[in-house]
Design a protein around this motif. Sequence first.
Motif, short mmCIF file in Angstrom:
data_model
loop_
_atom_site.label_atom_id
_atom_site.label_comp_id
_atom_site.label_asym_id
_atom_site.label_seq_id
_atom_site.Cartn_x
_atom_site.Cartn_y
_atom_site.Cartn_z
N TRP A 176 0.90 -1.34 0.23
CA TRP A 176 -0.28 0.01 0.30
C TRP A 176 0.73 1.63 0.46
CZ3 TRP A 176 -4.35 -0.98 -1.67
CH2 TRP A 176 -5.13 -1.70 -1.36
N LEU A 198 1.62 2.19 -3.59
CA LEU A 198 0.40 1.91 -4.78
C LEU A 198 0.86 2.70 -5.67
CD1 LEU A 198 -2.19 0.86 -4.63
CD2 LEU A 198 -2.97 2.76 -4.03
N PRO A 231 -7.69 1.80 -0.97
CA PRO A 231 -7.96 1.62 -0.20
C PRO A 231 -9.37 1.36 0.54
CG PRO A 231 -5.65 3.01 0.23
CD PRO A 231 -6.67 3.21 -1.03
#
Length: 334
Positions: free
Chosen positions: A284, A287, A302
């Motif tokens: 994440w 990203l 997310p």
Amino acid sequence: MLNFRILSAAAILTAALAAPTVSAAQIFKGETAGAGDPVHTMFVTFVNQAGKAGVEIQVNAGQTLTKSMLKGGRQEIDFFSTVPSLVNLMKSQARMYEGVDDAPEAAGQLRAILGFKAGAYHPVTLQGSGIETWEDLKGKTVFTGPPAGSASATSEALIKIITGFEPGKDYDAVRLNWGEGYAALADKKIDMMVRPAEIGSSKIEQFGLSGEFRILSIPDDVIGSEAMQALFGRPGRGMLKFDGGVYKGQLTGGDITALGFTQFVGTHAGVSEDLVYDATRSFWENLDEVHATAFFLKAVTPETAFTSVNVPLHPGAAKYYDEAGIPVPSELRP
């Protein structure tokens, strides 16, 4: 066997001496679908980002995910591409898991890291095949998917709901591996191929580079039927519309209504919390690189992290989401 991060023996020894932890010295096993598949693209992207956090995963690609999930639940492999619709089949020892005594126990060990929208089932036929509508499948030869996978059963269910046709009776259903299916259509040895793929897939686009082809759309009068709504409502499934013009040489005009599919990256309960936390965080936090890998991965955010996830999150993944302020559905809490 594809190893996307190759470590020399000297590098491994140096890392072990500098930081003698299990995660620094160990290479973990991962399995996913074949190259060119959106599931493969997503999994390899996750592996590459995990590697930046020192989580080294060796990828065995081209696998049948029904088997990979069983191996994952048995803790024979550590990371794998996961099909939501197979989870309940494992729990109930149904279909391909019939007679597999430990399938329910293995299903109970599955844990999730993140979900994503993978693409749609593409019913593809070449110009000149004689197929312009679903009813034209009568007496034709159709590649529906690999022998032991879930895609073939889903493709055949889709055809039956729309036409009432039964495989082996009304049309010849051919089950091959994915690569053989593409080649068979290109060589005109079959009349149609039903292939799960990302929207804008280069594999599908190849049929428009040297000729014309058609993607059959689910008819409007079938969409609202009880059977079709039930298919759309299965775990990891849903209705999806896309512009047929995304493919050069594609003959169906306007929007195409298709059966969409979603998947998630999985692991098992025996993998350490710290290791999964590190891999999840690295994914994440990078990203932008994920989005640059493939067009369809731009939809990974997310807000879509728990798409079609139907097993508990791994505690390490949940820890990251909590720290990042990403709300975790209560039913997915480990």
